[in-house]
Design an enzyme around this catalytic site. Structure first.
Site, short mmCIF file in Angstrom:
data_model
loop_
_atom_site.label_atom_id
_atom_site.label_comp_id
_atom_site.label_asym_id
_atom_site.label_seq_id
_atom_site.Cartn_x
_atom_site.Cartn_y
_atom_site.Cartn_z
N GLY A 192 0.81 -1.22 0.00
CA GLY A 192 0.00 0.00 0.00
C GLY A 192 0.84 1.26 0.00
O GLY A 192 0.52 2.24 -0.69
N THR A 193 1.93 1.26 0.76
CA THR A 193 2.75 2.46 0.86
C THR A 193 3.36 2.81 -0.50
O THR A 193 3.32 3.98 -0.92
CB THR A 193 3.88 2.24 1.90
OG1 THR A 193 3.26 1.94 3.16
CG2 THR A 193 4.76 3.46 2.05
N GLN A 236 -7.95 -0.25 3.08
CA GLN A 236 -8.85 -0.79 4.10
C GLN A 236 -10.24 -1.10 3.57
O GLN A 236 -11.11 -1.54 4.34
CB GLN A 236 -8.96 0.18 5.29
CG GLN A 236 -7.64 0.38 6.02
CD GLN A 236 -7.18 -0.84 6.81
OE1 GLN A 236 -7.91 -1.82 6.97
NE2 GLN A 236 -5.96 -0.79 7.31
N SER A 244 -3.48 -3.22 -0.71
CA SER A 244 -2.36 -3.88 -0.05
C SER A 244 -2.73 -5.33 0.21
O SER A 244 -3.82 -5.61 0.73
CB SER A 244 -2.07 -3.17 1.26
OG SER A 244 -1.15 -3.92 2.02
N HIS A 292 -1.61 -7.58 2.42
CA HIS A 292 -1.71 -8.15 3.78
C HIS A 292 -2.91 -7.68 4.57
O HIS A 292 -3.15 -8.17 5.67
CB HIS A 292 -0.39 -7.92 4.55
CG HIS A 292 -0.13 -6.52 5.00
ND1 HIS A 292 -0.22 -6.14 6.32
CD2 HIS A 292 0.25 -5.41 4.33
CE1 HIS A 292 0.10 -4.86 6.44
NE2 HIS A 292 0.39 -4.41 5.24
N CYS A 341 1.27 1.86 13.23
CA CYS A 341 2.53 2.59 13.08
C CYS A 341 2.67 3.63 14.19
O CYS A 341 3.73 4.10 14.49
CB CYS A 341 2.59 3.29 11.72
SG CYS A 341 1.65 2.48 10.45
#
Ligand code: PLP
Length: 395
Positions: A66-67, A179, A201, A203, A328
């Protein structure tokens, strides 16, 4: 119960990935048989992701997560060395993958004088209102980036309307759907056809960590982040993570089937039972952003007078994993930027936790949470009161 931080692989995902570590381990760019086996697997996974998103396979770009997808969307559309003056609009409730990328662009813009960034606010429920976007648009707004669903509260953003406004103003529209994917239907050729870029993403949807997707609508020119080979149609250089991509493809296939059934309704019922029981049974407990459409697995609850970090640790000792703010953020003393953006007083933001379920969560898991959370809250409040009494006595 921290599934917004990450999720385990589903057994079918693990099984699908298995051959690609030691048997069919070819490089998907090689012309020989092993390479072509890997290429075939990558392209089948691309089709599965395209089916989940309702887009074309050629519009799916595999990334490391995702990042990277968020960074590729922002830096790809807004090259920091752009000769023209360009404007980006994003929001105060984005994940740091967008927020910090936008801040980096703003910092370079401050030096080069060519990029300006506006961070638009959300309302008290954690939703970005279309009128606020409309008012922030400028003639040179090149990109609008608003997340699909918030990672801390689950609040679903009015993406259809926001994308329409961005396009009407001449801007492109990106959404971080990390999400939302496999929790909400996403149809990029249907009502979401005005979305140009969308991040996923692996995961967060039962595929492995370290693999993701950026949907890039056909015809959109993107400056790559990495310079190297011509992988992913020159949009993302680097040898493909074949096992990860295969896992993501399988998870997308399973996610699409789950969405087509009654999974969402069942998971939402489980979440609702948990939060309603907690709110009804614990004084000074309520839902942050509970009055709007949310992802079916997420709740953000406050327990007034209780330190969220202390609650997290206390529950962890009893085998229940939750989160205070985003993963995070944990460990940092700062309260969640999302809750403060919603206007929560600092004390309430510090007394708030996120509980996020997954399709693997059972009724028994919820029963256990309903046993240990009220007890931990009561214990921490008692300790707090005792400490208060001692310090008052000391004074
Ligand atoms: N965007 C959102 C909304 C997220 O919740 C996360 C992870 O928590 C990310 C982006 C980053 O994704 P990844 O961990 O795959 O880099």
């Amino acid at each position: 119960m921290d599934s917004n931080a990450t999720t385990p692989l589903l057994p079918e995902v693990m099984e699908a990935m298995q051959p690609f570590w030691m048997e069919q381990y070819g490089n998907a760019s090689s012309a020989h048989r092993q390479g072509q086996q890997a290429r075939g697997a990558v392209e089948r996974a691309r089709m599965a992701v395209a089916t989940l998103l309702g887009c074309k396979a050629a519009e799916v770009v595999f990334t490391s997560g995702g990042t990277e997808s968020d960074n590729l969307a922002l830096f790809g559309v807004l090259p920091p060395d752009s000769p023209e003056k360009i404007h980006l609009i994003t929001t105060t409730i984005e994940h740091h993958a967008v927020l910090h990328a936008a801040e980096a662009l703003a910092a370079r813009g401050a030096v080069n004088g060519n990029i300006e960034v506006t961070f638009i606010p959300c309302n008290a429920q954690g939703v970005v209102e279309p009128a606020v976007l409309q008012a922030a648009l400028r003639p040179n707004t090149k990109l609008v980036s608003v997340m699909f669903a918030n990672n801390e509260t689950g609040a679903v953003q009015p993406v259809v309307e926001l994308a329409r406004i961005a396009h009407a103003g001449g801007a492109l529209f990106h959404s971080d759907a990390v999400q939302a994917a496999a929790k909400l239907p996403i149809d990029l050729t249907g009502e979401l056809h005005e979305v140009d870029l969308l991040s996923l993403s692996g995961h967060k949807m039962h595929a492995p960590q370290g693999v993701g997707v950026l949907f890039v609508c056909q015809g959109l020119k993107l400056a790559p982040l990495f310079h190297g080979g011509s992988h992913e149609r020159q949009r993302r250089a680097g040898t493909e993570n074949v096992p990860g991509i295969v896992g993501l493809g399988k998870a997308a296939e399973l996610g699409a089937a789950w969405l087509a059934g009654d999974g969402v309704a069942k998971l939402a019922a489980l979440r609702d039972r948990m939060e309603q029981t907690l709110v009804a049974g614990i004084a000074g407990c309520g839902i942050n952003g509970g009055g709007v459409a949310r992802t079916c697995n997420t709740t953000n609850l406050y327990f007034d007078g209780v330190d969220a970090e202390a609650l997290l640790i206390s529950l962890d000792l009893q085998g229940l994993a939750i989160s205070a703010g985003s993963a995070c953020q944990s460990g940092a003393a700062e309260p969640s930027h999302v809750l403060t953006a919603m206007g929560l007083p600092l004390a309430r933001a510090r007394a708030s936790v996120r509980i996020s379920l997954s399709k693997l969560t059972t009724d028994e898991d919820v029963d256990y949470a309903l046993e240990v959370i009220p007890a931990a809250v009561a214990r921490l409040r008692k300790m707090g009161a005792a400490r208060g009494a001692v310090s008052i006595a000391a004074v």
